[in-house]
Design a protein around this motif. Sequence first.
Motif, PDB file in Angstrom:
ATOM      1  N   GLU A   1       0.837  -1.222   0.000  1.00 23.33           N
ATOM      2  CA  GLU A   1       0.000   0.000   0.000  1.00 23.33           C
ATOM      3  C   GLU A   1       0.861   1.257   0.000  1.00 23.33           C
ATOM      4  O   GLU A   1       0.561   2.224  -0.695  1.00 23.33           O
ATOM      5  N   ASP A   2       1.947   1.244   0.788  1.00 25.71           N
ATOM      6  CA  ASP A   2       2.826   2.415   0.832  1.00 25.71           C
ATOM      7  C   ASP A   2       3.496   2.646  -0.520  1.00 25.71           C
ATOM      8  O   ASP A   2       3.621   3.775  -0.991  1.00 25.71           O
ATOM      9  N   VAL A   3       3.914   1.534  -1.138  1.00 23.86           N
ATOM     10  CA  VAL A   3       4.593   1.656  -2.432  1.00 23.86           C
ATOM     11  C   VAL A   3       3.618   2.214  -3.464  1.00 23.86           C
ATOM     12  O   VAL A   3       3.950   3.124  -4.240  1.00 23.86           O
ATOM     13  N   LEU A   4       2.371   1.710  -3.452  1.00 22.44           N
ATOM     14  CA  LEU A   4       1.367   2.177  -4.409  1.00 22.44           C
ATOM     15  C   LEU A   4       1.066   3.665  -4.183  1.00 22.44           C
ATOM     16  O   LEU A   4       0.976   4.447  -5.139  1.00 22.44           O
ATOM     17  N   ARG A   5       0.960   4.058  -2.919  1.00 22.48           N
ATOM     18  CA  ARG A   5       0.696   5.471  -2.614  1.00 22.48           C
ATOM     19  C   ARG A   5       1.839   6.342  -3.148  1.00 22.48           C
ATOM     20  O   ARG A   5       1.625   7.392  -3.749  1.00 22.48           O
ATOM     21  N   ASP A   6       3.068   5.849  -2.962  1.00 24.95           N
ATOM     22  CA  ASP A   6       4.235   6.599  -3.417  1.00 24.95           C
ATOM     23  C   ASP A   6       4.252   6.716  -4.950  1.00 24.95           C
ATOM     24  O   ASP A   6       4.523   7.785  -5.496  1.00 24.95           O
ATOM     25  N   ILE A   7       3.925   5.614  -5.625  1.00 25.38           N
ATOM     26  CA  ILE A   7       3.879   5.623  -7.108  1.00 25.38           C
ATOM     27  C   ILE A   7       2.838   6.648  -7.569  1.00 25.38           C
ATOM     28  O   ILE A   7       3.094   7.453  -8.479  1.00 25.38           O
ATOM     29  N   ASN A   8       1.674   6.651  -6.935  1.00 25.98           N
ATOM     30  CA  ASN A   8       0.610   7.591  -7.319  1.00 25.98           C
ATOM     31  C   ASN A   8       1.037   9.032  -7.075  1.00 25.98           C
ATOM     32  O   ASN A   8       0.770   9.920  -7.898  1.00 25.98           O
ATOM     33  N   MET A   9       1.749   9.262  -5.970  1.00 26.93           N
ATOM     34  CA  MET A   9       2.220  10.616  -5.659  1.00 26.93           C
ATOM     35  C   MET A   9       3.240  11.100  -6.694  1.00 26.93           C
ATOM     36  O   MET A   9       3.221  12.220  -7.154  1.00 26.93           O
ATOM     37  N   ARG A  10       4.153  10.177  -7.062  1.00 26.92           N
ATOM     38  CA  ARG A  10       5.188  10.553  -8.048  1.00 26.92           C
ATOM     39  C   ARG A  10       4.557  10.810  -9.413  1.00 26.92           C
ATOM     40  O   ARG A  10       4.958  11.728 -10.121  1.00 26.92           O
ATOM     41  N   ASP A  11       3.560   9.992  -9.770  1.00 30.66           N
ATOM     42  CA  ASP A  11       2.876  10.194 -11.062  1.00 30.66           C
ATOM     43  C   ASP A  11       2.269  11.590 -11.089  1.00 30.66           C
ATOM     44  O   ASP A  11       2.375  12.323 -12.073  1.00 30.66           O
ATOM     45  N   GLU A  12       1.626  11.918  -9.984  1.00 29.04           N
ATOM     46  CA  GLU A  12       0.947  13.214  -9.860  1.00 29.04           C
ATOM     47  C   GLU A  12       1.957  14.354 -10.017  1.00 29.04           C
ATOM     48  O   GLU A  12       1.747  15.290 -10.778  1.00 29.04           O
ATOM     49  N   ARG A  13       3.093  14.223  -9.328  1.00 31.59           N
ATOM     50  CA  ARG A  13       4.109  15.281  -9.394  1.00 31.59           C
ATOM     51  C   ARG A  13       4.727  15.348 -10.792  1.00 31.59           C
ATOM     52  O   ARG A  13       4.915  16.423 -11.353  1.00 31.59           O
ATOM     53  N   ASP A  14       5.048  14.180 -11.369  1.00 30.25           N
ATOM     54  CA  ASP A  14       5.664  14.147 -12.707  1.00 30.25           C
ATOM     55  C   ASP A  14       4.735  14.753 -13.756  1.00 30.25           C
ATOM     56  O   ASP A  14       5.174  15.473 -14.650  1.00 30.25           O
ATOM     57  N   ALA A  15       3.444  14.436 -13.643  1.00 27.81           N
ATOM     58  CA  ALA A  15       2.503  14.847 -14.696  1.00 27.81           C
ATOM     59  C   ALA A  15       2.037  16.289 -14.532  1.00 27.81           C
ATOM     60  O   ALA A  15       1.613  16.911 -15.499  1.00 27.81           O
ATOM     61  N   ASN A  16       2.122  16.818 -13.311  1.00 29.39           N
ATOM     62  CA  ASN A  16       1.541  18.146 -13.080  1.00 29.39           C
ATOM     63  C   ASN A  16       2.542  19.254 -12.806  1.00 29.39           C
ATOM     64  O   ASN A  16       2.136  20.379 -12.541  1.00 29.39           O
ATOM     65  N   ARG A  17       3.837  18.944 -12.855  1.00 28.78           N
ATOM     66  CA  ARG A  17       4.785  20.041 -12.617  1.00 28.78           C
ATOM     67  C   ARG A  17       4.706  21.023 -13.787  1.00 28.78           C
ATOM     68  O   ARG A  17       4.376  20.638 -14.918  1.00 28.78           O
ATOM     69  N   ASP A  18       5.054  22.291 -13.495  1.00 27.47           N
ATOM     70  CA  ASP A  18       4.946  23.324 -14.529  1.00 27.47           C
ATOM     71  C   ASP A  18       5.983  23.114 -15.624  1.00 27.47           C
ATOM     72  O   ASP A  18       5.711  23.303 -16.802  1.00 27.47           O
ATOM     73  N   ASP A  19       7.201  22.759 -15.179  1.00 31.50           N
ATOM     74  CA  ASP A  19       8.303  22.652 -16.128  1.00 31.50           C
ATOM     75  C   ASP A  19       8.438  21.205 -16.619  1.00 31.50           C
ATOM     76  O   ASP A  19       8.651  20.286 -15.834  1.00 31.50           O
ATOM     77  N   SER A  20       8.331  21.011 -17.923  1.00 34.82           N
ATOM     78  CA  SER A  20       8.529  19.700 -18.561  1.00 34.82           C
ATOM     79  C   SER A  20       7.759  18.564 -17.900  1.00 34.82           C
ATOM     80  O   SER A  20       8.336  17.564 -17.483  1.00 34.82           O
ATOM     81  N   PRO A  21       6.438  18.695 -17.782  1.00 36.63           N
ATOM     82  CA  PRO A  21       5.679  17.588 -17.194  1.00 36.63           C
ATOM     83  C   PRO A  21       5.795  16.327 -18.057  1.00 36.63           C
ATOM     84  O   PRO A  21       6.067  16.423 -19.253  1.00 36.63           O
ATOM     85  N   LEU A  22       5.590  15.190 -17.407  1.00 39.60           N
ATOM     86  CA  LEU A  22       5.639  13.931 -18.148  1.00 39.60           C
ATOM     87  C   LEU A  22       4.483  13.888 -19.138  1.00 39.60           C
ATOM     88  O   LEU A  22       3.317  14.000 -18.744  1.00 39.60           O
ATOM     89  N   ARG A  23       4.805  13.773 -20.422  1.00 48.71           N
ATOM     90  CA  ARG A  23       3.748  13.592 -21.411  1.00 48.71           C
ATOM     91  C   ARG A  23       4.288  12.778 -22.581  1.00 48.71           C
ATOM     92  O   ARG A  23       5.512  12.669 -22.746  1.00 48.71           O
ATOM     93  N   ILE A  24       3.367  12.228 -23.344  1.00 54.04           N
ATOM     94  CA  ILE A  24       3.780  11.374 -24.461  1.00 54.04           C
ATOM     95  C   ILE A  24       4.102  12.256 -25.661  1.00 54.04           C
ATOM     96  O   ILE A  24       3.250  13.036 -26.091  1.00 54.04           O
TER      97      ILE A  24
END
Length: 241
Positions: free
Chosen positions: A184-207
């Motif tokens: 559960e902790d690992v999954l929560r961490d993965i979800n948090m990182r996805d959120e940060r990677d995809a929503n940062r202002d500079d160079s967000p993760l996108r295809i």
Amino acid sequence: MSSLEPTAHAAANTARRLIIAIDGPSGAGKSTIGRLLARRMGLLYLDTGAMYRAAALRVIESNASLQDETCVAEICHAAHIELEGDPEALQVKLDGRDVTREIRTEQVGHAASVISTNSQVRRDMVARQRELARSGGVVLDGRDIGTVVFPDADAKFFLTATPEQRAERRFEQDTHRGANTNFEDVLRDINMRDERDANRDDSPLRIADDAVVLDSTEATIDEVLDKMIAVMHERQSENSI
Ligand code: DC
């Protein structure tokens, strides 16, 4: 300052000058597959996440606040990061010290995720990555390789899998490493990182528009690798690379 030390074998192949980008979220298998692809094609391998991790370790060791953007950027800028050796036995050095294992902890992963939202740090790391890979013959894995670092890469792959599958794999790796963690902790961490990677202002993760998307949820490493090799062969036979 950064350096990437080629092996004799890989150096012999850098004449091919290919740049292959592998982007995707945390835990999608980019580094495992990137290493194998580099070995199969006789190319160098550049783990750009390891660079953010090494920089983050330097910030932790300096006792600076991760939120102090100017200070974090200065510390990262001064860090000397080297990636050496074969794709499968890559050694990461920070100011001359081997930190290959140390950068894989949860604490460093979290700090890397935070400092990678800092635009100054990103500019610095992107410049280093371009310099390290400027002669080509490299597979790079990260979040922004095909979109920002090398938008003209010869081939771009976006590797993904469901958060649950990625958490499962990370949990297994952590357990194997002897870390005391739960799913559960690992999954929560993965979800948090996805959120940060995809929503940062500079160079967000996108295809990237021209990326080949590969979903590894149901696929084995060999199946994903075979698809990548097939794409590369197809492009070579079309003379597009
Ligand atoms: O791939 P990784 O988990 O080792 O990456 C560590 C962190 O660095 C991750 O939270 C996102 C960031 N990163 C990035 O922003 N851009 C990259 N090209 C590579 C990694």
